[in-house]
Every structure is written in C-alpha cells, then in structure tokens.
Design a protein around this motif. Structure first.
Motif, PDB file in Angstrom:
ATOM      1  N   ARG A 382      48.534  28.210  64.879  1.00  0.00           N
ATOM      2  CA  ARG A 382      48.989  29.461  65.515  1.00  0.00           C
ATOM      3  C   ARG A 382      47.851  30.151  66.257  1.00  0.00           C
ATOM      4  N   SER A 383      46.628  29.907  65.852  1.00  0.00           N
ATOM      5  CA  SER A 383      45.478  30.545  66.503  1.00  0.00           C
ATOM      6  C   SER A 383      44.739  29.594  67.436  1.00  0.00           C
ATOM      7  N   GLY A 384      44.964  28.286  67.276  1.00  0.00           N
ATOM      8  CA  GLY A 384      44.229  27.284  68.041  1.00  0.00           C
ATOM      9  C   GLY A 384      42.976  26.797  67.350  1.00  0.00           C
ATOM     10  N   PHE A 385      42.598  27.417  66.230  1.00  0.00           N
ATOM     11  CA  PHE A 385      41.328  27.090  65.577  1.00  0.00           C
ATOM     12  C   PHE A 385      41.254  25.633  65.149  1.00  0.00           C
ATOM     13  N   LEU A 386      42.280  25.148  64.452  1.00  0.00           N
ATOM     14  CA  LEU A 386      42.232  23.788  63.932  1.00  0.00           C
ATOM     15  C   LEU A 386      42.142  22.766  65.068  1.00  0.00           C
ATOM     16  N   ALA A 387      42.892  22.995  66.133  1.00  0.00           N
ATOM     17  CA  ALA A 387      42.857  22.072  67.270  1.00  0.00           C
ATOM     18  C   ALA A 387      41.495  22.090  67.942  1.00  0.00           C
ATOM     19  N   ARG A 388      40.906  23.275  68.079  1.00  0.00           N
ATOM     20  CA  ARG A 388      39.591  23.369  68.725  1.00  0.00           C
ATOM     21  C   ARG A 388      38.518  22.669  67.900  1.00  0.00           C
ATOM     22  N   VAL A 389      38.606  22.774  66.583  1.00  0.00           N
ATOM     23  CA  VAL A 389      37.647  22.069  65.726  1.00  0.00           C
ATOM     24  C   VAL A 389      37.802  20.563  65.889  1.00  0.00           C
ATOM     25  N   ASP A 408      50.081  31.830  74.599  1.00  0.00           N
ATOM     26  CA  ASP A 408      48.689  32.020  75.023  1.00  0.00           C
ATOM     27  C   ASP A 408      47.790  30.925  74.454  1.00  0.00           C
ATOM     28  N   VAL A 409      48.009  30.577  73.188  1.00  0.00           N
ATOM     29  CA  VAL A 409      47.227  29.509  72.567  1.00  0.00           C
ATOM     30  C   VAL A 409      47.504  28.183  73.269  1.00  0.00           C
ATOM     31  N   PHE A 410      48.768  27.909  73.556  1.00  0.00           N
ATOM     32  CA  PHE A 410      49.123  26.680  74.273  1.00  0.00           C
ATOM     33  C   PHE A 410      48.353  26.577  75.584  1.00  0.00           C
TER      34      PHE A 410
END
Length: 475
Positions: A382-389, A408-410
């Motif tokens: 939901r925040s994008g954190f896991l994908a960015r890591v 927005d995250v998408f």
C-alpha cells in the motif's frame, strides 16, 4: 514465465513537437516507454496542459499507463538578447555586463549583458567562464561592479541567450525561480508524479521544493538532477534528501573535467543503490538518432554500460522532442536493454542496509525466487515500501510484480528497476486478493501455468494479520 517482454531497466522519453500528437504518443506507449518527461525549459503552461491531456488520452487508447515527470528549469545564468550573432576571436578581450542599461561596446571592447548581477561576487581573476555548452571559453581578467572582463581562450559564434557555466564555482542562485513555482503549480494541478529539480547543489534545495509541493497537497516524488561540482561534493546527502537521482550529463560534463564523467556516473548510480533510490542516466544517449535512423556504436555501448551498472532508467531527450526517429529510438533502447540483460551476470545488491524485519522478509523472498526456475515475485503493497526494497536488492533473474490499491503508489513504482506495477483493489480476504493477482498476470500473459510465484503478503492467523512468504504454483 514469459521473459520475452520483461525489461528491468526503464525508459524515459521527453515529449516535444516530434511526439506530442495523440497518434505518435500511442506509438511511443506501444513501443514500451515507462515515463514521459516534460522539459519546462522549453514549455509554456498551455502547451504543458495539452501535452498531459494527450499523454493520458493515449494511455487510454493503448491500455497502459506511464508516469509523468516535470523537469523544472531551475535557476540558470544566460547572456542577454543580441540583434544578431557575432564571432568572438581567440585572445579578444570581452565583457560580461552586469547592468542591463550598459552599452554593449565600451572602450572599444565588445560585451554582452547577462541576467545574473551577482556574477561579480562569485568569480575571481583566473576563473573560467564557459558559454553555450562550453563551445566558448573565457578566462576572467578583471572584476568590477559593472562588468566581468575576460580574455577569450576558445572563440566562436555567440548568439542570444546562451547558457553560462562556471566550473567549480558555487553560485548564489535560488533553488526555485518564480517561473519554476508557476510551472510546479501547473504540474500539481494536473497530477504530476515526479518533479525533477535542476541544478541541485545541496539537500536544502530539495527541502525547499518538497515543502512547496507538500503545502499544496502533492504526493509527487522529487528527483535531484546533479549538474555541477557542488552536487558531486554533496552527492550522498543529496541522494538521502531526494526520492531519486538523475545524472544529467549535459551540464555535468561541462562543469567537471569530461574525463571524470564516467567515474562520476558510476559513483552516483552505485550510491543510489546503496541507499535504495532510483538512478536515471540521461543526456546524449542516442543523440545521433535525432537525424539518423541508426545509432552509433559508441551510443550502443553507452546505453549498455548504464544497463550493466543496473541504473533504474535510461532517458531520451532531444531524440524524442525534435528528432526524426522517436519510435525507432525507443526500439533501439529496448533491443540493447533486452540483449544486455539476457547476457549480463547480475549480482544481488548486498550494500543496501536492511533495518526492519519487513525488509529482511523481502530479501528472503528474493533469494528463494532466484533459486527457482520459471519464477517471479508477487508483492502486495500500500505504501510501495516492500516493492522498492525488492527493486533495490536487484534480483538476479526474478521479475517483481507489485500490486497496490493506491494510484499514486502505482504511478511512482513505474520508475523503479525490475518492477512491473499493477493497480488493483484488495479484498478483505487475503487469499482472494492473491488469486485475483494471479488471474491478472495470466490474462496479460506475464505468467503461465506451473510457473513458481514467491508471494509476499499478509495472511490471517486466527484474528491476527501477519506478514508471510508463500511459494505458490500458477494453476
């Protein structure tokens, strides 16, 4: 798993007269661009609004979305207008005039007005002044309140409003100009995803922009453009304060010794990887294709080097604004990226500090997926954190399919290496969400039956929701 259409390195193109029609934009999107850049150095507000509308219309026609990046012009030093260009000769004495009312010829010495009266405070005798992308080179002879007098070291034609560079000099220009604020307001009104700030010299410049957009309710991410020696000196602090970095090799290659540019590029890209921030390599990547249908061998190697370095994005500028072959440029980039990524011996990024249990969890998911055949990683965020890591860890072979229910995250995830983002509403039941994601991937041809998926998701354990890694097989 069908890797034939999966590309880890993203492509940014700059919209301009050559690409601003709905038909051409549809072709660009179909060719595979990920981000559309609007260069505000050459755009007014009416054109900007229309360009954004054209991009979004093309997205609906093609059935895929791209992120929008506004490249804020930033402060710059330029010469004033001239009635007509004139030729500067080597060893000629020449004046930069600091008062707009001064005559262009004084004491028999030619001169040109500039838009930066504080030049007299920034330079000293012996300093170098470069004009027009370094084509003209001057050495400072004398500094007064009215003028900076120079000796021409490399002559040539001087035209109106030419850009001035001061290599190694810390100038007193503001981070944002009135024009920049007006441009940014238009960007915020139209939902821009990224603002790229030109001539960033310190983290304070980024803080000024961040506070400005946040007070206006924008969630846009900020990309720092490094373009001079001050930025190199403050590189790590600038990366920390930004949401990503652009190695803007045009001005940067003028401001620093050109032979150090490849070293600085590599240092910047690797510093971004250590901090988990996206890195963009920009300028002159396919410059010859502005007028020619095929790239030079040097350009092919240049793009390949950025891919080997695992930069998040490569960028097209003049090639797609005024060039004759914009779609062909995207095709060339695609071919080079696919070729290099298929052959490169990639390594995981072990320099990224993982400070939270969730970050360690996604690293475990990456290691598991990399050991499997026909595998990918599905992450719900939901925040994008896991994908960015996951992106920053640089999986050796696994695509990252990131599902989010936040638009927005998408949009922001479109710029990150290795991530294919999907916008999807999440069900209250985690298993339903997972199966919906698998159905989306199958329907679009991203995965096939019997492919292995490592899923990073929440699961219900009684009344508790816990983080989990699951190994699933597509059925």
């Amino acid at each position: 798993m069908n890797p034939s259409h999966y590309r880890h390195t993203k492509i940014i193109f700059t919209i301009g007269p050559a690409t601003n029609s709905p038909e051409m934009l549809a072709r660009m999107l179909s060719a595979g661009v990920d981000v559309c850049r609007l260069n505000m150095a050459h755009a007014d507000h009416e054109w900007t609004r229309q360009a954004i509308e054209n991009v979004r219309s093309a997205c609906k026609v093609v059935g895929r979305k791209v992120a929008l990046m506004m490249d804020v012009k930033g402060p710059e030093i330029r010469t004033g207008p001239l009635d007509e260009p004139f030729q500067l000769e080597r060893d000629e004495t020449f004046d930069f005039l600091l008062d707009r009312d001064q005559e262009p010829v004084s004491e028999g010495i030619r001169g040109v007005r500039i838009n930066y009266p504080s030049l007299k405070e920034d330079v000293k005798v012996g300093d170098t002044i470069l004009v027009d992308s370094g084509l003209l080179r001057m050495r400072v002879l004398e500094v007064t309140d009215e003028r900076v007098r120079c000796s021409v070291r490399i002559g040539g034609e001087l035209g109106s409003r030419r850009h001035i560079n001061l290599p190694g000099v810390h100038v007193r220009l503001p981070a944002l100009t009135d024009k920049d604020r007006g441009d940014i307001d238009v960007g915020i009104e139209n939902g821009i995803d990224f603002f790229a700030l030109s001539f960033v010299r310190s983290p304070d410049d980024l803080d000024i922009l961040r506070r400005y957009i946040e007070t206006r309710g924008s969630k846009a991410h900020i990309i720092a453009k490094i373009e001079d020696q001050s930025a190199i000196s403050n590189l790590e602090d600038i990366i920390k304060a930004s949401d990503g970095l652009m190695v803007a090799r045009g001005d940067l290659g003028i401001e620093i010794p050109f032979e150090t540019l490849p070293v600085v590029q590599r240092r910047a890209v690797y510093a971004c990887q250590r901090m988990g921030k996206p890195a963009i390599v920009a300028t002159h990547m396919l410059e010859s294709m502005i007028t020619n249908p095929l790239p030079t061998r040097a350009e092919i190697t240049d793009i390949s080097n950025a891919v080997y370095e695992q930069a998040d994005c490569v960028m097209l500028s003049g090639e797609t604004t005024v060039g004759k072959y914009p779609v062909e440029c995207v095709d060339v980039m695609n071919r080079i990226i696919f070729s290099v990524e298929a052959q490169a011996e990639r390594k995981n990024n072990d320099s990224l500090p993982l400070k939270t249990p969730k970050a360690l969890l996604v690293k475990s998911a990456m290691l598991l997926s990399d050991e499997l055949t026909n595998s990918g990683i599905v992450v719900f965020t939901r925040s994008g954190f896991l994908a960015r890591v996951l992106s920053a860890l640089r999986p050796r072979k696994s695509p990252i399919y990131a599902f989010t229910d936040d638009e927005d995250v998408f949009q922001n995830l479109l710029i990150y290496w290795g991530i294919e983002p999907f916008f999807m509403n999440f069900d209250e039941e985690p298993e339903v969400t997972i199966q919906n994601a698998f159905s989306r991937l199958k329907s679009r041809g991203w995965v096939e039956t019997r492919d292995n998926m490592v899923v990073v998701s929440n699961v219900l354990a009684g009344s508790k929701v816990i983080d989990s890694i699951q190994l699933r097989t597509i059925s």
